[in-house]
Design an enzyme around this catalytic site. Structure first.
Site, PDB file in Angstrom:
ATOM      1  N   GLY A 182      45.503  40.769  42.688  1.00 22.27           N
ATOM      2  CA  GLY A 182      45.489  42.189  42.394  1.00 22.27           C
ATOM      3  C   GLY A 182      44.275  42.918  42.930  1.00 22.27           C
ATOM      4  O   GLY A 182      44.384  44.049  43.427  1.00 22.27           O
ATOM      5  N   THR A 183      43.113  42.300  42.845  1.00 22.22           N
ATOM      6  CA  THR A 183      41.889  42.973  43.293  1.00 22.22           C
ATOM      7  C   THR A 183      41.935  43.256  44.785  1.00 22.22           C
ATOM      8  O   THR A 183      41.615  44.362  45.237  1.00 22.22           O
ATOM      9  CB  THR A 183      40.654  42.120  42.944  1.00 22.22           C
ATOM     10  N   GLN A 196      50.105  44.486  35.538  1.00 20.27           N
ATOM     11  CA  GLN A 196      50.477  44.130  34.169  1.00 20.27           C
ATOM     12  C   GLN A 196      51.947  44.412  33.870  1.00 20.27           C
ATOM     13  O   GLN A 196      52.480  43.917  32.882  1.00 20.27           O
ATOM     14  CB  GLN A 196      49.598  44.882  33.167  1.00 20.27           C
ATOM     15  N   HIS A 251      49.795  35.709  38.669  1.00 19.63           N
ATOM     16  CA  HIS A 251      49.389  34.962  37.472  1.00 19.63           C
ATOM     17  C   HIS A 251      49.575  35.749  36.177  1.00 19.63           C
ATOM     18  O   HIS A 251      49.440  35.186  35.091  1.00 19.63           O
ATOM     19  CB  HIS A 251      47.946  34.467  37.602  1.00 19.63           C
ATOM     20  N   THR A 310      45.286  31.858  57.246  1.00 15.45           N
ATOM     21  CA  THR A 310      46.381  30.925  57.001  1.00 15.45           C
ATOM     22  C   THR A 310      46.954  31.139  55.615  1.00 15.45           C
ATOM     23  O   THR A 310      46.229  31.201  54.624  1.00 15.45           O
ATOM     24  CB  THR A 310      45.886  29.471  57.147  1.00 15.45           C
ATOM     25  N   CYS A 354      34.247  45.119  24.745  1.00 10.04           N
ATOM     26  CA  CYS A 354      32.796  45.028  24.562  1.00 10.04           C
ATOM     27  C   CYS A 354      32.225  43.975  25.502  1.00 10.04           C
ATOM     28  O   CYS A 354      32.794  42.907  25.654  1.00 10.04           O
ATOM     29  CB  CYS A 354      32.446  44.625  23.130  1.00 10.04           C
TER      30      CYS A 354
END
Length: 387
Positions: free
Chosen positions: A69-70, A176, A198, A234, A319
């Site tokens: 995702g990043t 998500q 994932h 690859t 937090c």
């Protein structure tokens, strides 16, 4: 152990793992090689691409595999930058994932203007404000489909319609949402969409950016001609195969998303912890996610106590360790509190069951009651848990 942190990562589907194994040892060949055995690896990639595309209702050619995702989020921003180098205005929601906010912050430091759409206490985006912010010199609008902390769904289709009238690209981080609720790339009307294996019981280290047909594609990573020249390197064949199988396995669950486990826990909390706040309960949400605020207890203390009892949950990134500050998501929604308000995210997956939800709710309420009885501020809470 009861694992209820699927928004962080979901356990690998055994069917996906079984499908992946031959591509580690038996069919290990480089899919770009010219000989016959390598063609099996190349075909496996295209089969997986078709399965991922089917889950998101797009053409297989629109799916470009990434490391997750990043990378997909960074690539979407990179594409907009390359397509519109003179546009220096960017819009995102105030509750975006850090991978989007950090990438846009880097552009801000280069002199670009980055504007955020505010949300109310229920996590609802202010579309009137968005319309005021949207101008033809905007390079990209990036709004996530489902928030990773609260599970709140955002009106991406409406945002895409508004942006299209101004000729502005739209990207949605759907990491998500894909595999949990029906997600149609065509119906959303966006130009770019991020997904991640994932989160849907696929392997880590693999994701995809769905790119609208006809969009000019500038590689983020350069080198070879893999992924039709869109992403060098690859291919991670075992992970791609696992992504495809996980997408195929998710099709049935997506067709009939269930809120049973989420509702079971939330109903118990409302009954036995009436001062606990379920964030975004009045808004459309993912069927698997609960973010609750529990006054009178420190987040780290509560999560550690649950951990000792075999319960795996998270703070929802609310937090940082040793900090009493709520997350940027909660702050954007207007929530302010001290370190004696615990933030707890519970997120279920396909392999959880109602017995686990009942047990988690029971242990959670007992644990809160025990911790409050030993708290110096216990006089503020005038109830006990009696199931």
């Amino acid at each position: 152990m009861i694992y209820a942190d699927n928004n962080a990562t979901a356990p690998l589907d055994p069917v996906a793992w079984q499908a992946m194994q031959p591509f580690f040892l038996e069919h290990f060949m480089n899919p770009s090689s010219p000989y016959t055995p390598a063609r099996r690896a190349a075909k496996a990639i295209e089969d997986a691409r078709s399965k991922v595309a089917a889950l998101m209702y797009c053409e297989p050619e629109c799916v470009a595999f990434t490391s997750g995702g990043t990378e997909s989020n960074s690539w979407a921003i990179h594409l907009a930058r390359r397509m519109f180098p003179k546009r220096r205005r960017w819009i995102c929601s105030a509750v975006e994932h850090a991978s989007v906010l950090t990438a846009l912050d880097a552009l801000r430091k280069e002199g670009d203007e980055v504007l955020q759409i505010s949300v109310d206490r229920n996590g609802v985006l202010d579309l009137e404000e968005f319309e005021r912010l949207l101008t033809p010199d905007t390079a990209l609008v990036s709004v996530m489909l489902a928030n990773n902390e609260t599970g709140i769904l955002h009106p991406v289709r409406e945002i895409a319609e508004m942006a299209r009238k101004r000729g502005v690209l739209v990207h949605t981080d759907a990491s998500q949402a894909v595999g949990r609720i029906p997600v149609s790339f065509r119906e959303l009307g966006v130009d770019l969409l991020t997904s991640c294996a994932h989160k849907m019981h696929g392997p880590k280290g693999i994701g995809a950016l769905v790119i609208r047909e006809g969009l000019s594609v500038e590689p983020l990573m350069r080198g070879g001609d893999q992924e039709r020249g869109r992403r060098a390197g690859t291919e991670n064949v075992p992970a791609i195969v696992g992504f495809g199988v996980a997408a195929e396995q998710a099709m049935e669950a997506v067709a009939r998303p269930s809120t049973d486990l989420r509702d079971l826990v939330e109903d118990t909390l409302r009954k036995h912890l009436p001062d606990a706040m379920i964030v975004g309960a009045a808004s459309p949400r993912l069927p698997n996610t609960t973010l609750c605020l529990v006054p009178g207890i420190n987040t780290d203390v509560l999560i550690a106590a649950l951990d000792q009892k075999g319960i795996c949950v998270s703070s929802g990134s609310a937090c940082a360790s040793g900090s009493s500050e709520p997350s940027h998501v909660l702050r954007s929604m207007g929530w302010e509190f001290d370190d004696q308000v615990a933030t707890l995210r519970i997120s279920w997956g396909r392999f959880n069951n109602s017995q686990e939800a009942v047990a988690l709710a029971d242990v959670l309420c007992h644990t809160v009651d025990t911790l409050r009885r030993t708290s110096p501020r216990v006089e503020k809470f005038k109830y006990s848990y009696n199931p």
